[in-house]
Scaffold this motif. Sequence first.
Motif, PDB file in Angstrom:
ATOM      1  N   LYS A 195     -12.897   2.401  27.061  1.00 10.76           N
ATOM      2  CA  LYS A 195     -13.950   2.041  26.114  1.00 10.76           C
ATOM      3  C   LYS A 195     -15.177   2.932  26.299  1.00 10.76           C
ATOM      4  CE  LYS A 195     -16.454  -2.134  24.555  1.00 10.76           C
ATOM      5  NZ  LYS A 195     -16.582  -3.589  24.786  1.00 10.76           N
ATOM      6  N   LEU A 246     -18.100   2.835  26.773  1.00  9.75           N
ATOM      7  CA  LEU A 246     -19.265   2.340  27.501  1.00  9.75           C
ATOM      8  C   LEU A 246     -19.256   2.853  28.939  1.00  9.75           C
ATOM      9  CD1 LEU A 246     -19.393  -1.506  26.635  1.00  9.75           C
ATOM     10  CD2 LEU A 246     -20.380   0.391  25.337  1.00  9.75           C
ATOM     11  N   CYS A 254     -21.423   4.722  23.407  1.00 15.34           N
ATOM     12  CA  CYS A 254     -21.695   3.298  23.202  1.00 15.34           C
ATOM     13  C   CYS A 254     -21.722   2.909  21.726  1.00 15.34           C
ATOM     14  CB  CYS A 254     -22.986   2.880  23.901  1.00 15.34           C
ATOM     15  SG  CYS A 254     -22.960   3.213  25.684  1.00 15.34           S
ATOM     16  N   THR A 298     -15.938   1.643  20.101  1.00 14.69           N
ATOM     17  CA  THR A 298     -16.569   0.356  20.391  1.00 14.69           C
ATOM     18  C   THR A 298     -17.564   0.034  19.287  1.00 14.69           C
ATOM     19  OG1 THR A 298     -17.917  -0.904  21.971  1.00 14.69           O
ATOM     20  CG2 THR A 298     -18.367   1.442  21.817  1.00 14.69           C
ATOM     21  N   ALA A 321     -21.840  -2.564  21.876  1.00 10.07           N
ATOM     22  CA  ALA A 321     -20.942  -3.693  22.172  1.00 10.07           C
ATOM     23  C   ALA A 321     -21.453  -5.018  21.626  1.00 10.07           C
ATOM     24  CB  ALA A 321     -20.706  -3.799  23.689  1.00 10.07           C
ATOM     25  N   SER A 378     -15.852  -6.187  20.839  1.00  9.54           N
ATOM     26  CA  SER A 378     -16.320  -4.828  20.647  1.00  9.54           C
ATOM     27  C   SER A 378     -15.372  -3.774  21.224  1.00  9.54           C
ATOM     28  CB  SER A 378     -17.703  -4.648  21.297  1.00  9.54           C
ATOM     29  OG  SER A 378     -17.629  -4.872  22.697  1.00  9.54           O
ATOM     30  N   SER A 379     -14.322  -4.242  21.936  1.00  5.48           N
ATOM     31  CA  SER A 379     -13.353  -3.291  22.511  1.00  5.48           C
ATOM     32  C   SER A 379     -12.277  -2.942  21.491  1.00  5.48           C
ATOM     33  CB  SER A 379     -12.730  -3.894  23.776  1.00  5.48           C
ATOM     34  OG  SER A 379     -13.707  -4.297  24.702  1.00  5.48           O
ATOM     35  N   GLY A 430     -11.412  -2.335  28.456  1.00  2.00           N
ATOM     36  CA  GLY A 430     -12.520  -2.779  27.624  1.00  2.00           C
ATOM     37  C   GLY A 430     -13.564  -3.450  28.486  1.00  2.00           C
ATOM     38  N   SER A 431     -14.472  -4.136  27.845  1.00  2.00           N
ATOM     39  CA  SER A 431     -15.416  -5.010  28.538  1.00  2.00           C
ATOM     40  C   SER A 431     -15.523  -6.273  27.707  1.00  2.00           C
ATOM     41  CB  SER A 431     -16.780  -4.339  28.700  1.00  2.00           C
ATOM     42  OG  SER A 431     -17.385  -4.126  27.430  1.00  2.00           O
ATOM     43  N   SER A 469     -15.105  -9.894  23.934  1.00  2.00           N
ATOM     44  CA  SER A 469     -14.809  -8.561  23.425  1.00  2.00           C
ATOM     45  C   SER A 469     -13.500  -7.952  23.892  1.00  2.00           C
ATOM     46  CB  SER A 469     -15.957  -7.600  23.752  1.00  2.00           C
ATOM     47  OG  SER A 469     -17.083  -7.912  22.972  1.00  2.00           O
ATOM     48  N   ASP A 479     -21.482 -10.107  31.356  1.00  2.00           N
ATOM     49  CA  ASP A 479     -20.621  -8.924  31.241  1.00  2.00           C
ATOM     50  C   ASP A 479     -19.488  -8.940  32.272  1.00  2.00           C
ATOM     51  OD1 ASP A 479     -22.424  -8.033  29.342  1.00  2.00           O
ATOM     52  OD2 ASP A 479     -23.346  -6.520  30.637  1.00  2.00           O
TER      53      ASP A 479
END
Length: 376
Positions: free
Chosen positions: A14, A16, A26, A61, A65, A91-92, A109-110, A115, A148
């Motif tokens: 991802k 980020l 991002c 993403t 995010a 968002s991933s 991802g995160s 997400s 997170d």
Amino acid sequence: MGAGALDGLSFGLKDLYDIRGRTAGCGNPDWARTHEPAAADAPVLQALLGAGAALAGVTHTDELAYSLNGENHHYGTPVNPAALDRIPGGSSSGSASVTAAGLTDFAIGSDTGGSVRVPAAYCGLFGIRTTHGRISLAGCMPLAPSYDTCGWFARDAAMLARVGRVLLDQKTPEAPQPRWLIDPALFRLCDDETAAALEAAVGMLGGAGVVPAKADTGFDPEAWKEAFRILQAAEIWRVHGGWVTAVRPEFGPGVRDRFRMAESITEAEIAEARPVRDRVRRTMTDLLGSDGVLLAPTAPGPAPVRGWDPVLLDDFRYRIIALTALAGHAGLPQVTIPAGLSDGAPVGLSLIGPRDGDAMLLALAERLSEALLTAA
């Protein structure tokens, strides 16, 4: 062929996470323009490369995010390979898309408010949100640090667990026989067809020893959603407000509105929201103990179709957050597994476990996925 645990596997990362010599974008060109290239790889990337995996590429993403849809105003919307007329979720979004399409073996991802969990369910994948703080997010753009987490996607549970053995730095245990729990109130937030699909999936798991006892999580969708919205937004503004004020970046409509909302959060709102999070944490700690696993819907329905009414999409987003806030507020690990179709598109069933029960959930996901395949 080397001796690494992930030799021969490819993965997406991802956008980020830091890659030495590259600026993480991002999801926003103004962010990429105003930040410097990374001096070192993020620890997550170091661990994967050290285990022999090959980085195939950086994945899409949502902007900073801050969305669950996967629709990026600047860079477009990745394909949902499991439902081509529907959004992939975010968002991933890119990590889910490339995994579902078979372009990589897994992807990182995160997950802050869903997400990883949400796009995994939308794209018919296995996905994990890890225990908060369990895996270092150094070298990853923060969104709301107290929520997170690192997460990843795979097309099967065995691959999900294989990656977990590296990132969690522990062996996947023999699948235990936990105390299975279910709160019917969580399923009442789903549309009828999704609820029926998930009920059928739970029924299929009876042969694997899954006979859940009814439990009361204290589910309060409006209070949980509002507390998450407020606490997340306050943290996001604390982390990124200075940059937003100084740079005045161009955001897409939904993200722009959420940053405006974040700027307006008051200390009184924060003080009112914190006890809600504390209650969820206490309740889940008492309910799960060290061996409880709660079955829950990952999302209240399948992925929305592309171009859906923005008002309906935002309402659906908050219904999702009411569900994802359970593990989010409590800081717990959650694994989602494919659990059939609703309106012709995938839906996911989640396993939520006690703090640091990540490896246990990965082992259970392997066992349950085999049971679902056999029953089908």
